[in-house]
Motif scaffolding. Structure first.
Motif, PDB file in Angstrom:
ATOM      1  N   UNK A  63      32.006   5.409   6.455  1.00  0.00           N
ATOM      2  CA  UNK A  63      31.911   6.569   5.567  1.00  0.00           C
ATOM      3  C   UNK A  63      30.955   7.601   6.156  1.00  0.00           C
ATOM      4  N   UNK A  64      31.239   8.835   5.849  1.00  0.00           N
ATOM      5  CA  UNK A  64      30.388   9.902   6.351  1.00  0.00           C
ATOM      6  C   UNK A  64      29.020   9.825   5.674  1.00  0.00           C
ATOM      7  N   UNK A  65      27.977  10.002   6.423  1.00  0.00           N
ATOM      8  CA  UNK A  65      26.629   9.990   5.867  1.00  0.00           C
ATOM      9  C   UNK A  65      26.362  11.243   5.061  1.00  0.00           C
ATOM     10  N   UNK A  66      25.391  11.181   4.170  1.00  0.00           N
ATOM     11  CA  UNK A  66      25.080  12.369   3.358  1.00  0.00           C
ATOM     12  C   UNK A  66      24.508  13.485   4.226  1.00  0.00           C
TER      13      UNK A  66
END
Length: 542
Positions: A63-66
Motif C-alpha cells: 500500500x502507498x505510504x501516507x
C-alpha cells in the motif's frame, strides 16, 4: 519436528485451535496419537499447519505510504520549555485518596502552560504529539488549546489513529481548510453538499469573518433545513449579532419549531432597538408601575392574565413549569426580554440603583428582580448588574436581585475584569471563602493583587480557626492555578507550622503548613514556566 504422528494435510485450523483450548483429554485431537503423546502431536500439527498457511499466502502489492505531514512554520519551543512539556505530559496524578503532599499537581498546570505557549505562537515538538493527543482525548477541557498548539500535524496523526479522531471532529471542516468569503463557489458547494458538521463549521467561520455573507448563506436554504439543523444554524448568529440580523430573525419567529422561535426571540431581545424588544417593553411596562399614594413610593405589579398569540409568537412559553404560577411565569418572560432602558422612563426617571431600591408590593420582588437579573445578563448591561449585585459587604452579599451564587456570577461576568476582582475581593473580605468558589471562577487569571490578597488572607483566617484545609481544597486548587506567581514570596511566612489552638482539629496546623508549601511551590513553578516560555529578549505573562 519430533511428532510421532501427523495431521491430515489441510486439516481445519479452527479444529486444531478448538482442541488446544479444550484440551486433548476433553476432545479427541485430529491426529493419530493418543494418551500422553496427544498434546505434543497436537502442537506439532499446529506448527506444520502454521507453516503451510503462511507458505500459501500470495504476496500483495504494498500500500502507498501516507503523504508527509505539512511543515509547521511556527517557531520551535525553547529547549527548557520543551523539557517542561515532556514532564507535564508524563505526570500521572494519584488515583487514591489521602494527603497530596507538597508537590504541585502538574497535570493541572498543563492548561495554563498550553495557553502561554499558544500566546507566544510556538509549534509543538513532533515527538510530544502522541502524548499531547492522548491527554486531550481524556480531558475535553484541554482539547481546544492542545489542538491549537499541536497544529496541522495533529490532524495528520488523527487520520492514522482512530483513538485521536476527536481532533478531526473538533477541527473546522474535519481538518480541511474551510473556504473564505473570497471563495463564493467553494462556499456554496460545501454549504449544499457538505456534512452537517462541515456546514456548521463553515457557517461559524464565515459569520466571524463576514456576518452579512453568513446570514445570506443561511437564508438561501433556510426553508429546506430540518428543524434541529435550523436551531443549530440559528445559534451561530450569536457571534456578531447586529441590527441587520433583525429581518431574518423576525421571520424565524413564525418558524414551525417552537425551539427555533424561542431562540429567535431571545436573540431579538438582545437587540434593544428591535421591534420585538419594543413589543416586549410595552407589555412588560404595562404590568409594572409606581404607587405614590403611600408614605413610600412602591412598585406594584399586575401580571398578565393570559398568554395571547402575539406573546407566544414573540417567544413567551405559555405553559409554566411545575411549581410556578402561570401569571408570574409570563411576567418573568416579558420583563427579561424588555430593554432595561425602558424602566427608567416607566418608573419616574430613576436610575437602576434607585429602581432596585424601591420596595415591591405583594411578594412580587423576587420574580421582578430575578427577571431584571436575567435581562442584565442577556443585554450585558453593567449598570443594572451593579445595581442588582449591590455592595459585596451587605448582609445578603448578593444584592436584592441575585438570589443564587450562579446568578451573582453571571452578573459579575458583565463587569470589566478589575471591577469583578474588586467586588469578589470585598465579598471574601466580609463573608469568607465558603460561598466564593463560583464567584472566583469568573475572575480573570492571574487574579488581580487585591483579589489574591483577599483569598490568601481568608485562607490564613481559616487556618487560625483550627479547621482542616480540606474544607477549602477547591479554593486552594484555584489559588494554585490563579494566584499571580509573584505572590509566592508573600506566602513564605504561612508555610511554617504554627501552634494549634486548644479547640483546633488534631494535626490541622501541620496540614495547613503543607498546603501553603504546595501553594508556594506551585507558584514558583508557574513563574519558572513563564520564564521558560518567554521569547528571547521578551517578557512572559502569566
Amino acid at each position: 519436528m519430533t511428532s510421532t504422528s501427523t495431521v491430515q494435510a489441510g486439516h481445519a485450523w479452527e479444529e486444531l485451535v478448538t482442541t488446544a483450548l479444550l484440551g486433548t483429554d476433553r476432545r479427541t485431537p485430529p491426529v493419530s496419537a493418543s494418551g500422553r503423546e496427544a498434546p505434543v502431536a497436537l502442537l506439532d500439527a499446529a506448527a506444520v499447519e502454521t507453516v503451510r498457511r503462511r507458505a500459501g499466502l500470495r504476496p500483495v502489492r504494498a500500500a502507498a505510504g501516507p503523504q508527509p505531514a505539512a511543515p509547521d512554520g511556527r517557531p520551535p519551543l525553547p529547549p527548557a520549555a520543551a523539557r517542561r512539556l515532556a514532564t507535564l505530559l508524563t505526570d500521572r496524578p494519584g488515583t487514591g485518596g489521602g494527603r497530596r503532599g507538597t508537590a504541585p499537581d502538574l497535570m493541572e498546570l498543563l492548561p495554563q502552560w498550553l495557553a502561554l505557549a499558544n500566546r507566544h505562537g510556538y509549534a509543538a515538538p513532533p515527538e510530544t504529539l502522541p502524548a499531547l493527543l492522548d491527554a486531550a482525548r481524556g480531558r475535553t477541557d484541554l482539547r481546544t488549546a492542545a489542538l491549537t498548539f499541536a497544529g496541522t500535524r495533529a490532524l495528520w496523526l488523527a487520520r492514522l489513529n482512530t483513538d485521536w479522531r476527536f481532533a478531526l471532529r473538533a477541527a473546522p471542516g474535519g481538518g480541511s481548510a474551510l473556504p473564505g468569503p473570497d471563495e463564493p463557489e467553494r462556499v456554496r458547494r460545501l454549504w449544499q453538499e457538505g456534512l452537517f458538521a462541515e456546514r456548521v463549521a463553515l457557517l461559524t467561520a464565515l459569520r466571524a469573518q463576514d456576518a452579512p455573507a453568513a446570514r445570506e448563506l443561511l437564508a438561501s436554504t433556510w426553508s429546506t433545513e430540518r428543524a434541529e439543523d435550523r436551531l443549530m444554524f440559528l445559534d451561530s448568529l450569536r457571534t456578531g449579532l447586529e441590527a441587520a440580523d433583525e429581518p431574518f430573525l423576525e421571520g424565524a419567529l413564525s418558524d414551525r419549531s417552537r425551539n427555533v422561535r424561542s431562540t429567535a426571540a431571545e436573540l431579538l431581545s438582545a437587540l434593544p432597538t428591535s421591534a420585538l424588544a419594543g413589543r416586549m417593553a410595552r407589555r412588560a411596562t404595562a404590568c409594572v408601575a409606581v404607587d405614590r399614594t403611600g408614605d413610600t413610593p412602591t412598585i406594584v405589579v399586575e401580571a398578565p392574565h393570559e398568554c395571547d398569540p402575539g406573546m407566544e409568537r414573540d417567544g413567551v412559553q405559555p405553559k409554566a413549569p411545575a411549581g410556578r404560577g402561570e401569571r408570574s411565569w409570563w411576567l418573568g418572560q416579558l420583563v427579561e426580554a424588555a430593554p432595561l432602558d425602558a424602566w427608567s422612563a416607566r418608573l419616574g426617571g430613576r436610575s437602576p440603583e434607585e429602581v432596585v431600591a424601591l420596595p415591591v408590593a405583594d411578594d412580587w420582588q423576587a420574580e421582578l428582580h430575578g427577571a431584571w437579573c436575567r435581562a442584565a445578563v442577556r443585554q450585558r448591561d453593567p449598570s443594572w448588574s451593579r445595581a442588582l449585585l449591590g455592595a459585596p459587604v451587605t448582609p445578603e452579599a448578593g444584592g436584592p436581585g441575585a438570589v443564587s451564587l450562579a446568578e451573582r456570577a453571571k452578573l459579575l461576568a458583565t463587569l470589566d475584569a478589575d471591577e469583578r476582582a474588586e467586588w469578589v475581593a470585598g465579598f471574601i473580605g466580609t463573608h469568607g471563602l465558603s460561598e466564593a468558589f463560583q464567584l472566583l471562577g469568573v475572575c480573570d487569571v492571574p487574579w488581580a493583587p487585591p483579589l489574591g490578597r483577599a483569598v490568601v488572607d481568608a485562607l490564613d483566617i481559616a487556618r487560625d480557626a483550627g479547621s482542616y484545609p480540606w474544607s477549602f481544597s477547591g479554593v486552594m486548587g484555584l489559588a494554585e492555578r490563579c494566584l499571580d506567581p509573584d505572590e509566592a514570596a508573600r506566602l513564605e511566612p504561612l508555610t511554617a507550622a504554627t501552634e494549634e489552638p486548644e479547640d483546633a482539629a488534631p494535626g490541622a496546623g501541620g496540614y495547613w503548613a503543607e498546603a501553603f508549601q504546595r501553594l508556594a511551590t506551585t507558584l514558583r513553578l508557574r513563574a519558572t514556566m513563564r520564564a521558560e516560555l518567554a521569547p528571547p529578549g521578551g517578557v512572559g505573562a502569566s
